[in-house]
Design a protein around this motif. Structure first.
Motif, PDB file in Angstrom:
ATOM      1  N   LEU A 271       0.861  -1.179   0.000  1.00 16.80           N
ATOM      2  CA  LEU A 271       0.000   0.000   0.000  1.00 16.80           C
ATOM      3  C   LEU A 271       0.893   1.222   0.000  1.00 16.80           C
ATOM      4  CD1 LEU A 271      -2.743  -1.112   2.553  1.00 16.80           C
ATOM      5  CD2 LEU A 271      -2.639  -1.462   0.082  1.00 16.80           C
ATOM      6  N   SER A 272       0.994   1.858  -1.142  1.00 18.39           N
ATOM      7  CA  SER A 272       1.951   2.940  -1.348  1.00 18.39           C
ATOM      8  C   SER A 272       1.251   4.286  -1.171  1.00 18.39           C
ATOM      9  CB  SER A 272       2.550   2.837  -2.761  1.00 18.39           C
ATOM     10  OG  SER A 272       3.645   3.678  -2.905  1.00 18.39           O
ATOM     11  N   ALA A 273       1.744   5.087  -0.240  1.00 16.72           N
ATOM     12  CA  ALA A 273       1.184   6.416   0.025  1.00 16.72           C
ATOM     13  C   ALA A 273       2.298   7.446  -0.040  1.00 16.72           C
ATOM     14  CB  ALA A 273       0.501   6.450   1.390  1.00 16.72           C
ATOM     15  N   THR A 274       1.893   8.717  -0.141  1.00 17.14           N
ATOM     16  CA  THR A 274       2.889   9.800  -0.178  1.00 17.14           C
ATOM     17  C   THR A 274       3.564   9.926   1.178  1.00 17.14           C
ATOM     18  OG1 THR A 274       1.129  11.363   0.377  1.00 17.14           O
ATOM     19  CG2 THR A 274       1.678  11.100  -1.948  1.00 17.14           C
ATOM     20  N   ARG A 275       4.854  10.153   1.142  1.00 15.12           N
ATOM     21  CA  ARG A 275       5.617  10.299   2.374  1.00 15.12           C
ATOM     22  C   ARG A 275       5.667  11.764   2.799  1.00 15.12           C
ATOM     23  NH1 ARG A 275      10.866   6.415   0.988  1.00 15.12           N
ATOM     24  NH2 ARG A 275       9.698   4.439   0.917  1.00 15.12           N
ATOM     25  N   GLU A 276       6.220  11.989   3.980  1.00 20.69           N
ATOM     26  CA  GLU A 276       6.335  13.349   4.501  1.00 20.69           C
ATOM     27  C   GLU A 276       7.226  14.182   3.584  1.00 20.69           C
ATOM     28  OE1 GLU A 276       7.638  15.643   8.628  1.00 20.69           O
ATOM     29  OE2 GLU A 276       7.660  13.460   8.517  1.00 20.69           O
ATOM     30  N   GLY A 277       6.741  15.346   3.214  1.00 19.80           N
ATOM     31  CA  GLY A 277       7.496  16.222   2.324  1.00 19.80           C
ATOM     32  C   GLY A 277       7.075  16.099   0.876  1.00 19.80           C
TER      33      GLY A 277
ATOM     34  N   ARG B 110       7.848  -7.125 -13.756  1.00 21.04           N
ATOM     35  CA  ARG B 110       8.803  -6.988 -12.652  1.00 21.04           C
ATOM     36  C   ARG B 110       8.277  -6.061 -11.563  1.00 21.04           C
ATOM     37  NH1 ARG B 110       9.945 -10.752 -15.044  1.00 21.04           N
ATOM     38  NH2 ARG B 110      11.963 -11.446 -15.795  1.00 21.04           N
ATOM     39  N   ALA B 111       7.265  -5.286 -11.887  1.00 21.68           N
ATOM     40  CA  ALA B 111       6.578  -4.445 -10.904  1.00 21.68           C
ATOM     41  C   ALA B 111       5.238  -4.038 -11.495  1.00 21.68           C
ATOM     42  CB  ALA B 111       7.399  -3.213 -10.539  1.00 21.68           C
ATOM     43  N   VAL B 112       4.268  -3.807 -10.612  1.00 18.51           N
ATOM     44  CA  VAL B 112       2.934  -3.375 -11.033  1.00 18.51           C
ATOM     45  C   VAL B 112       2.557  -2.156 -10.211  1.00 18.51           C
ATOM     46  CG1 VAL B 112       0.493  -3.978 -11.192  1.00 18.51           C
ATOM     47  CG2 VAL B 112       2.228  -5.706 -11.690  1.00 18.51           C
ATOM     48  N   LEU B 113       2.174  -1.063 -10.902  1.00 15.18           N
ATOM     49  CA  LEU B 113       1.730   0.162 -10.238  1.00 15.18           C
ATOM     50  C   LEU B 113       0.248   0.354 -10.537  1.00 15.18           C
ATOM     51  CD1 LEU B 113       4.839   0.542 -10.173  1.00 15.18           C
ATOM     52  CD2 LEU B 113       4.464   2.961 -10.664  1.00 15.18           C
ATOM     53  N   LEU B 114      -0.567   0.402  -9.498  1.00 13.17           N
ATOM     54  CA  LEU B 114      -2.016   0.588  -9.632  1.00 13.17           C
ATOM     55  C   LEU B 114      -2.339   2.026  -9.269  1.00 13.17           C
ATOM     56  CD1 LEU B 114      -3.114  -2.728  -7.859  1.00 13.17           C
ATOM     57  CD2 LEU B 114      -2.770  -2.344 -10.306  1.00 13.17           C
ATOM     58  N   LEU B 115      -2.539   2.860 -10.293  1.00 10.37           N
ATOM     59  CA  LEU B 115      -2.798   4.285 -10.084  1.00 10.37           C
ATOM     60  C   LEU B 115      -4.298   4.571 -10.132  1.00 10.37           C
ATOM     61  CD1 LEU B 115      -0.023   5.858 -12.375  1.00 10.37           C
ATOM     62  CD2 LEU B 115       0.166   5.052 -10.005  1.00 10.37           C
ATOM     63  N   ASP B 116      -4.653   5.786  -9.725  1.00  9.35           N
ATOM     64  CA  ASP B 116      -6.030   6.299  -9.809  1.00  9.35           C
ATOM     65  C   ASP B 116      -7.021   5.475  -8.993  1.00  9.35           C
ATOM     66  OD1 ASP B 116      -4.905   8.063 -11.608  1.00  9.35           O
ATOM     67  OD2 ASP B 116      -5.602   6.968 -13.377  1.00  9.35           O
ATOM     68  N   GLY B 117      -6.532   4.765  -7.985  1.00  6.48           N
ATOM     69  CA  GLY B 117      -7.432   3.940  -7.182  1.00  6.48           C
ATOM     70  C   GLY B 117      -8.472   4.757  -6.448  1.00  6.48           C
ATOM     71  N   ASP B 118      -8.059   5.903  -5.899  1.00  8.72           N
ATOM     72  CA  ASP B 118      -9.024   6.744  -5.183  1.00  8.72           C
ATOM     73  C   ASP B 118     -10.103   7.269  -6.128  1.00  8.72           C
ATOM     74  OD1 ASP B 118      -7.153   8.211  -6.563  1.00  8.72           O
ATOM     75  OD2 ASP B 118      -7.047   9.826  -5.087  1.00  8.72           O
ATOM     76  N   ARG B 119      -9.718   7.565  -7.373  1.00  7.77           N
ATOM     77  CA  ARG B 119     -10.689   8.044  -8.354  1.00  7.77           C
ATOM     78  C   ARG B 119     -11.647   6.925  -8.768  1.00  7.77           C
ATOM     79  NH1 ARG B 119      -7.370  11.111 -12.246  1.00  7.77           N
ATOM     80  NH2 ARG B 119      -7.164  12.422 -10.409  1.00  7.77           N
ATOM     81  N   MET B 120     -11.134   5.703  -8.899  1.00  6.55           N
ATOM     82  CA  MET B 120     -12.008   4.577  -9.240  1.00  6.55           C
ATOM     83  C   MET B 120     -13.054   4.344  -8.153  1.00  6.55           C
ATOM     84  SD  MET B 120      -9.366   1.733 -10.731  1.00  6.55           S
ATOM     85  CE  MET B 120      -8.103   2.113 -11.944  1.00  6.55           C
TER      86      MET B 120
ATOM     87  N   GLY C  54      -2.232   5.331  -3.017  1.00 11.53           N
ATOM     88  CA  GLY C  54      -3.179   6.292  -2.463  1.00 11.53           C
ATOM     89  C   GLY C  54      -4.519   5.744  -2.037  1.00 11.53           C
ATOM     90  N   VAL C  55      -4.599   4.465  -1.691  1.00 10.52           N
ATOM     91  CA  VAL C  55      -5.868   3.869  -1.278  1.00 10.52           C
ATOM     92  C   VAL C  55      -5.687   3.193   0.074  1.00 10.52           C
ATOM     93  CG1 VAL C  55      -7.695   2.217  -1.849  1.00 10.52           C
ATOM     94  CG2 VAL C  55      -6.541   3.483  -3.668  1.00 10.52           C
ATOM     95  N   THR C  56      -6.637   3.422   0.963  1.00 11.86           N
ATOM     96  CA  THR C  56      -6.669   2.740   2.253  1.00 11.86           C
ATOM     97  C   THR C  56      -8.083   2.185   2.457  1.00 11.86           C
ATOM     98  OG1 THR C  56      -7.235   4.809   3.385  1.00 11.86           O
ATOM     99  CG2 THR C  56      -4.890   4.216   3.252  1.00 11.86           C
ATOM    100  N   GLY C  57      -8.288   1.528   3.585  1.00 12.12           N
ATOM    101  CA  GLY C  57      -9.615   1.035   3.888  1.00 12.12           C
ATOM    102  C   GLY C  57      -9.764  -0.451   3.611  1.00 12.12           C
ATOM    103  N   PRO C  58     -11.000  -0.975   3.710  1.00 13.33           N
ATOM    104  CA  PRO C  58     -11.228  -2.425   3.586  1.00 13.33           C
ATOM    105  C   PRO C  58     -10.807  -3.008   2.240  1.00 13.33           C
ATOM    106  CG  PRO C  58     -13.160  -1.325   4.496  1.00 13.33           C
ATOM    107  CD  PRO C  58     -12.227  -0.248   4.048  1.00 13.33           C
ATOM    108  N   VAL C  59     -11.037  -2.265   1.147  1.00 10.87           N
ATOM    109  CA  VAL C  59     -10.675  -2.807  -0.170  1.00 10.87           C
ATOM    110  C   VAL C  59      -9.167  -2.950  -0.284  1.00 10.87           C
ATOM    111  CG1 VAL C  59     -10.963  -2.532  -2.650  1.00 10.87           C
ATOM    112  CG2 VAL C  59     -12.693  -1.630  -1.120  1.00 10.87           C
TER     113      VAL C  59
END
Length: 660
Positions: free
Chosen positions: A336-342, A485-495, A528-533
């Motif tokens: 679960l990737s979120a923005t860090r401080e700064g 080799r890596a997967v980035l799931l963007l726009d989750g909050d918008r979905m 940028g997504v948190t919560g049950p999902v």
């Protein structure tokens, strides 16, 4: 006086009042050709014309009883409507308050004379022979899921959590391991001399299943069914399905009705995909049709997917479907990737996900999932943030590239000299990023890296193992050789902000399907997504999320805990239909009927009826009766009389959540 032979015909007509069997006399010259299942032409007295239909069954009648019209002609000697298909179509239509003819139009392709003549001239197909090697390999694949092979051979109803990984086929392409599991189940059914039907959402999934079946080397026993086929190809495939030799049918939603010989397995992949919901009347989901078929024919039924829909979870909790788990649990490495401080809160790609992508690009491709295609799917006013709308039709404006003149997404007109209706500003701002804009931004962030776009306008099914950034919309992710080799799931909050009662379930399915394409141990960053999902994805506990969703829906009487029927028509028609339902179901609660309310820009009203599954047969019969009654009022008036009111009553049972 000797008795005469009578043919009971289902005429091919969309009129609800004609959705029954009509009796016709069989003339002596057609006695040898008129057998159950053939196409015929018969006169229709009420319309004064000849129509096509199907001879469903034969009967014997006394000629003195009543006058009967004769069958005009037998169109084809091929029995295209076997008794098992008619029973299925009738049962599915009754469950959905629809007509059997509507179901048969989906199941039986149009006749192609040349294809039919070629088929009749050829030798009948032989039963496929499954080699010992193919049988042993299928058993080895199914052994990884305790109870799966036994469930297939004993005609059980099963729900399987598919393995989230890809696999190399011997001398073949890379496919999802789920495709190999379904193919192995089909081989197990063929081994017992029974057919198998595998239903998938689209051509991407179909190609994977076909490749997996080819690796088992079962000869020409595989039959494709999809909309990309030509008319002769589809009709020829249908004739092969009708043959008295087992086969494996692989196709889209209409394949669930395939009348194959002695079906032993019906398998559905990813039943949460909206492509499995039939848009044409009566709008039956392939999952519901498969359930009806299993009950009628006693086949094995398998629901497989990376996620669990609440519909299947309800069946599991009711004990109607048995839950299966792999002997060894495998799950992707979800972060679960979120923005860090700064960091800026509006940053689309946080530093952790950015670093993971940079590192992964040294060895192979990286998948970036986005919400929408295009460059800037939506524009807003730069001053007041009001949605930018077309002055001609009111549609949303969009941009195809940076600095381009905005265009309307509905009518396609260029918005020269646009001004905001709210504040008068003439400047627009991009409110969202599509696949093309994301590719443009990532191209600047990763100079010298190959950028590949996969969406509706640029469809791709496969990418090489070389380093590349693959920007794909949800559901259009191509398979990578050796995995991403890596997967980035963007726009989750918008979905998650979509106006859909099941958006959490849908997002979990989109993200899980993308995560299943990652190489073993590769990071999957949900941004940028948190919560049950998010927690369900991170812990790979999709069935638990379905259980929690089902528990929340039950006290609110929301589907799938109850069934819902939508009625739309004139106020008098809807009131009559609701009265019929209340008369049929005396214990219907007051809050089970919502509406009727006016429908905007029409002279109709709309109402919703909630009812329990046990009440389904009674409610759908009452609704179908109301539709027929409304249709009978629109008969052609006598000469010189004004026409009556036009029938507008429409009934849709098991309405999808987006429509609600």
């Amino acid at each position: 006086m000797p008795a005469r032979r009578v043919a009971r015909i289902l005429v091919d007509s969309p009129l609800p009042q004609l959705d029954r069997l009509f009796d016709y006399a069989i003339p002596d010259q057609l006695a040898a050709e008129a057998v159950p299942g053939v196409r015929v032409k018969v006169p229709l007295r009420s319309a004064g014309r000849v129509v096509e239909g199907y001879l469903v069954e034969m009967g014997v009648d006394d000629p003195a009883d009543r006058p009967l019209s004769d069958v005009e002609v037998v169109v084809s000697p091929v029995c295209v409507l076997p008794e098992r298909l008619y029973r299925l179509a009738r049962a599915v239509a009754d469950r959905a308050a629809g007509g059997a003819g509507d179901i048969l139009r989906l199941a039986v392709p149009k006749r192609m004379v040349r294809a039919e003549k070629a088929w009749l001239a050829a030798d009948p197909p032989l039963a496929p022979v499954v080699s010992d090697a193919a049988r042993a390999r299928a058993q080895a694949v199914l052994a990884a899921y305790p109870g799966l092979e036994e469930g297939i051979t004993t005609d059980a109803r099963l729900a399987l959590d598919a393995p989230p990984r890809t696999a190399h086929l011997a001398d073949g392409p890379v496919v999802g391991e789920w495709a190999i599991v379904l193919a192995a189940g089909a081989v197990a059914s063929l081994t017992e001399g029974r057919s198998a039907v595998i239903v998938v959402p689209d051509y991407r999934d179909q190609e994977q299943v076909l490749a997996a079946l080819a690796s088992f080397d079962i000869g020409d026993a595989v039959v494709r069914v999809d909309a990309r086929q030509s008319g002769p190809e589809r009709y020829g495939g249908y004739l092969r399905i009708l043959a008295k030799a087992p086969c494996v049918v692989v196709g889209s939603r209409s394949a669930v009705y395939a009348p194959a010989h002695r079906v032993g397995l019906v398998a559905l992949w990813d039943d949460g995909d909206t492509l499995l919901s039939e848009p044409l009347s009566p709008g039956v989901h392939a999952r519901d049709a498969a359930l009806v078929r299993q009950e009628l024919e006693g086949t094995a039924l398998l629901f497989a997917g990376h996620t669990r829909t609440t519909d299947v979870q309800r069946l599991v909790e009711a004990g109607w479907v048995r839950d299966l788990a792999a002997a060894r649990r495998v799950s992707p490495r979800v972060i679960l990737s979120a923005t860090r401080e700064g960091e800026s809160r509006g940053s689309r790609v946080p530093s952790a996900a950015f670093a993971a992508a940079r590192e992964a690009l040294q060895t192979g491709p990286v998948l970036v999932q986005v919400a929408r295609p295009g460059f800037a799917p939506t524009l807003v006013c730069a001053e007041c943030r009001s949605p930018a709308r077309c002055r001609h039709c009111g549609g949303p404006l969009r941009a195809h590239r940076r600095g381009a003149v905005p265009e309307c997404a509905w009518c396609g007109r260029a918005a020269h000299g646009w001004t905001c209706a709210s504040c008068g500003s003439d400047r627009v701002r991009m409110a969202s990023s599509g696949s093309e804009r994301t590719a443009d931004e990532l191209g600047r962030a990763f100079p010298g890296t190959r950028i590949i776009i996969s969406d509706g306008a640029h469809p791709l099914t496969r990418v090489e193992a070389r380093p590349a950034l693959v920007v794909a919309t949800r559901g259009a992710e191509p398979i990578a050789d050796d995995g991403y080799r890596a997967v980035l799931l963007l726009d989750g909050d918008r979905m998650l902000q979509s106006d859909d009662l099941r958006i959490g379930e849908s997002c979990l399915r989109w993200w899980s399907n993308a995560a299943a394409l990652a190489a073993p141990g590769a990071p999957v960053h949900l941004v940028g997504v948190t919560g049950p999902v998010a927690r369900a994805l991170a812990t790979w506990s999709q069935p638990a999320y379905a259980r929690s969703e089902l528990a929340e829906r039950a006290p609110l009487k929301m589907p799938p805990t109850v069934r819902i029927a939508a009625l739309e028509g004139t106020a008098a028609e809807v009131d009559a239909a609701l009265t019929a339902v209340r008369s049929a179901v005396t214990d219907l609660a007051v809050d089970d009927v919502l509406g009727p309310v006016p429908v905007e820009e029409t002279h109709t009203v709309r109402a919703l009826v909630r009812f329990a599954y046990a009440q389904g047969r009674v409610v759908t019969a009452a609704l179908r009766g109301a539709v027929v009654t409304a249709a009978l009022r629109t008969r052609r008036p006598a000469k010189g009389r004004p026409p009556g009111p036009r029938n507008t009553l429409k009934v849709r049972v098991d309405v999808l959540d987006p429509e609600l």
